[in-house]
Motif scaffolding. Structure first.
Motif, PDB file in Angstrom:
ATOM      1  N   UNK A  20       0.817  -1.207   0.000  1.00  0.00           N
ATOM      2  CA  UNK A  20       0.000   0.000   0.000  1.00  0.00           C
ATOM      3  C   UNK A  20       0.852   1.260   0.000  1.00  0.00           C
ATOM      4  N   UNK A  21       0.622   2.106  -1.005  1.00  0.00           N
ATOM      5  CA  UNK A  21       1.189   3.453  -1.031  1.00  0.00           C
ATOM      6  C   UNK A  21       0.074   4.432  -0.676  1.00  0.00           C
ATOM      7  N   UNK A  22       0.432   5.552  -0.081  1.00  0.00           N
ATOM      8  CA  UNK A  22      -0.559   6.533   0.353  1.00  0.00           C
ATOM      9  C   UNK A  22      -0.228   7.907  -0.212  1.00  0.00           C
ATOM     10  N   UNK A  23      -1.256   8.638  -0.620  1.00  0.00           N
ATOM     11  CA  UNK A  23      -1.008   9.949  -1.201  1.00  0.00           C
ATOM     12  C   UNK A  23      -2.224  10.867  -1.074  1.00  0.00           C
ATOM     13  N   UNK A  24      -1.968  12.172  -1.068  1.00  0.00           N
ATOM     14  CA  UNK A  24      -3.051  13.154  -1.166  1.00  0.00           C
ATOM     15  C   UNK A  24      -2.939  13.904  -2.498  1.00  0.00           C
ATOM     16  N   UNK A  25      -2.001  13.453  -3.358  1.00  0.00           N
ATOM     17  CA  UNK A  25      -1.763  14.037  -4.671  1.00  0.00           C
ATOM     18  C   UNK A  25      -2.414  13.148  -5.731  1.00  0.00           C
ATOM     19  N   UNK A  26      -3.337  13.709  -6.498  1.00  0.00           N
ATOM     20  CA  UNK A  26      -4.064  12.917  -7.490  1.00  0.00           C
ATOM     21  C   UNK A  26      -3.133  12.292  -8.521  1.00  0.00           C
ATOM     22  N   UNK A  27      -1.973  12.883  -8.745  1.00  0.00           N
ATOM     23  CA  UNK A  27      -1.023  12.300  -9.694  1.00  0.00           C
ATOM     24  C   UNK A  27      -0.531  10.925  -9.248  1.00  0.00           C
ATOM     25  N   UNK A  28      -0.662  10.673  -7.950  1.00  0.00           N
ATOM     26  CA  UNK A  28      -0.221   9.389  -7.415  1.00  0.00           C
ATOM     27  C   UNK A  28      -1.114   8.228  -7.791  1.00  0.00           C
ATOM     28  N   UNK A  29      -2.326   8.520  -8.307  1.00  0.00           N
ATOM     29  CA  UNK A  29      -3.242   7.430  -8.671  1.00  0.00           C
ATOM     30  C   UNK A  29      -3.549   7.396 -10.165  1.00  0.00           C
ATOM     31  N   UNK A  30      -2.905   8.251 -10.947  1.00  0.00           N
ATOM     32  CA  UNK A  30      -3.281   8.358 -12.362  1.00  0.00           C
ATOM     33  C   UNK A  30      -2.911   7.120 -13.175  1.00  0.00           C
ATOM     34  N   UNK A  31      -1.994   6.299 -12.681  1.00  0.00           N
ATOM     35  CA  UNK A  31      -1.619   5.087 -13.408  1.00  0.00           C
ATOM     36  C   UNK A  31      -2.480   3.883 -13.043  1.00  0.00           C
ATOM     37  N   UNK A  32      -3.434   4.076 -12.146  1.00  0.00           N
ATOM     38  CA  UNK A  32      -4.325   2.980 -11.750  1.00  0.00           C
ATOM     39  C   UNK A  32      -5.333   2.699 -12.856  1.00  0.00           C
ATOM     40  N   UNK A  33      -5.873   1.486 -12.852  1.00  0.00           N
ATOM     41  CA  UNK A  33      -6.914   1.160 -13.835  1.00  0.00           C
ATOM     42  C   UNK A  33      -8.216   0.699 -13.174  1.00  0.00           C
ATOM     43  N   UNK A  34      -8.189   0.553 -11.851  1.00  0.00           N
ATOM     44  CA  UNK A  34      -9.404   0.273 -11.079  1.00  0.00           C
ATOM     45  C   UNK A  34      -9.477   1.306  -9.962  1.00  0.00           C
ATOM     46  N   UNK A  35     -10.524   2.103  -9.968  1.00  0.00           N
ATOM     47  CA  UNK A  35     -10.702   3.146  -8.957  1.00  0.00           C
ATOM     48  C   UNK A  35     -11.905   2.775  -8.084  1.00  0.00           C
ATOM     49  N   UNK A  36     -11.667   2.634  -6.791  1.00  0.00           N
ATOM     50  CA  UNK A  36     -12.746   2.261  -5.866  1.00  0.00           C
ATOM     51  C   UNK A  36     -13.046   3.457  -4.966  1.00  0.00           C
TER      52      UNK A  36
END
Length: 423
Positions: A67-83
């Protein structure tokens, strides 16, 4: 499909889910609250839904899981499943507030890519995913629903403070915007939910299944609360009645009490609102809500009667209120109905101390303006057992109340010899 999972919202629902997924997948947990992210990076969850040990295990994982944690939206832009696991509260008029859900959809929409899947877990009325969230995703991504991207809905079933019924141990309802996506979503959850899954035929069915769970429980408790009012007038102990009735195999054993929290005290309004939109005024659901919302004031009135019968002066009476959280052995104070008891007693001129070893002092002060006490003093005229925290089992009630002091047991869990009266 190789799943790169992002969890949007790291509260009571999102964090346990993120930790569970992180045992098998690479997960990024996103929250707009920087302090919350920093707290979790430091290895502690103040909601106590995840232990420091379990959190540290997934934070320190490497390679294909962790698990990585972030408050920066750029940290999740490479994801392909968003829950998405953000709150869905109501306003002061008990109308649904979808703002957190819409804002989360805007955030995801801006980074959405072809073939991505957006799964919602927040409790909503039937149709919110397709009618409210999807248009936001389309507008901000420029993509077309069910052609370029897809959605799922899998309602959360978290029970705050419950260490037995955890994420993996509760059967999960799943659904997808197409049959193929439904199977993908179902298999994703099936990989971490040991209790198994149930694939609903449509998003709306899954949404409806969740919202009626808490509405049903709310109505059942309202019925028992009404029984408690009737039996109190008849001079009968409600809990004795329930124990006797529960000897029948098909009796539903609910206990009277205060019904608050972020789920049961809120979700029925979502269903009632949708019913009104389609031209039906809910009778049973809203009646149950009204009755349950009135119980704080009812409890205060019963305490007042008990004081009068015991010749205890009401004005400036010294009262100890045990518990401010919405349920036992849990720090969650959201939508707690204990505050209704506190306010009602204060209106009678009583001086109320609040003692709750689970609640955060600053949070209670900021939310309700109450300065809690660290330990009970003595010579209380009245002790009100509002929340059944395990710590209260060790209290010596006789040593902290006056000789003629009284104990009112809202939860009905104290020994009969301790409580003068119970709801």
């Amino acid at each position: 499909m190789s799943h790169k999972i992002a969890i949007i919202g790291l509260g009571y629902v999102g964090l346990p889910l993120a930790v569970e997924f992180a045992k098998k997948y690479k997960v990024v947990g996103f929250d707009i609250n920087k302090d919350r992210v920093d707290e979790l990076k430091g290895g502690h969850d103040h909601t106590l839904e995840v232990s420091d040990e379990d959190l540290s295990k997934v934070l320190n994982s490497e390679g294909s899981k962790g698990l990585d944690l972030t408050f920066d939206v750029n940290g999740i832009k490479n994801s392909n499943v968003f829950i998405v696991t953000v709150p869905t509260p109501v306003d002061r008029n008990n109308r649904p507030i979808l703002t957190p859900l819409i804002k989360a959809s805007e955030t995801v929409g801006k980074i959405l890519k072809p073939n991505d899947i957006v799964i919602y877990e927040s409790t909503v009325y039937p149709g919110v995913t397709e009618d409210e969230c999807v248009p936001v995703l389309e507008r901000h991504s420029g993509l077309t629903f069910n052609k370029d991207f897809f959605c799922g809905y899998s309602p959360e079933r978290i029970n705050p403070g419950d260490k037995k019924h955890t994420v993996a141990n509760i059967k999960k309802v799943t659904s997808g915007s197409t049959q193929e996506i439904g199977k993908i979503v179902d298999n994703l959850y099936k990989s971490i939910i040991t209790a198994g899954t149930h694939l609903a035929p449509t998003l709306k069915v899954a949404e409806a299944s969740k919202v009626i769970e808490n509405a049903q429980r709310d109505v059942n408790i309202a019925f028992v609360n009404e029984l408690a009012i009737i039996f109190n007038k008849l001079g009968i102990d409600t809990h004795d009645v329930l124990e006797a009735a529960a000897t029948k195999w098909n009796f539903l054993y609910f206990k009277p009490g205060l019904v608050g929290g972020h789920c049961i005290g809120v979700d029925p309004f979502y269903l009632a609102q949708k019913a009104q939109e389609v031209g039906y005024h809910s009778e049973i659901i809203l009646a149950g809500r009204r009755l349950n919302d009135s119980m704080g004031e009812y409890v205060a009135t019963e305490i007042l009667k008990l004081m009068v019968l015991s010749d205890i002066p009401v004005k400036k009476a010294k009262v100890l209120m045990l518990g401010i959280t919405f349920k036992e052995n849990c720090p969650d104070i959201r939508n707690t109905k204990a505050i209704d008891v506190y306010k009602s007693l204060g209106q009678y001129g009583m001086l109320v101390d609040v003692y709750d070893p689970w609640a955060d002092f600053n949070e209670v002060k900021n939310e309700y303006g109450i300065d809690m006490i660290s330990n009970p003093s003595s010579d209380y005229d009245v002790i009100v057992h509002v929340v059944a925290h395990k710590e209260y089992e060790e209290l010596d009630f006789d040593s902290i109340k006056k000789t003629n002091g009284v104990v009112y047991d809202v939860k009905g869990s104290l020994p009969k010899e301790v409580a003068n009266k119970r709801l």
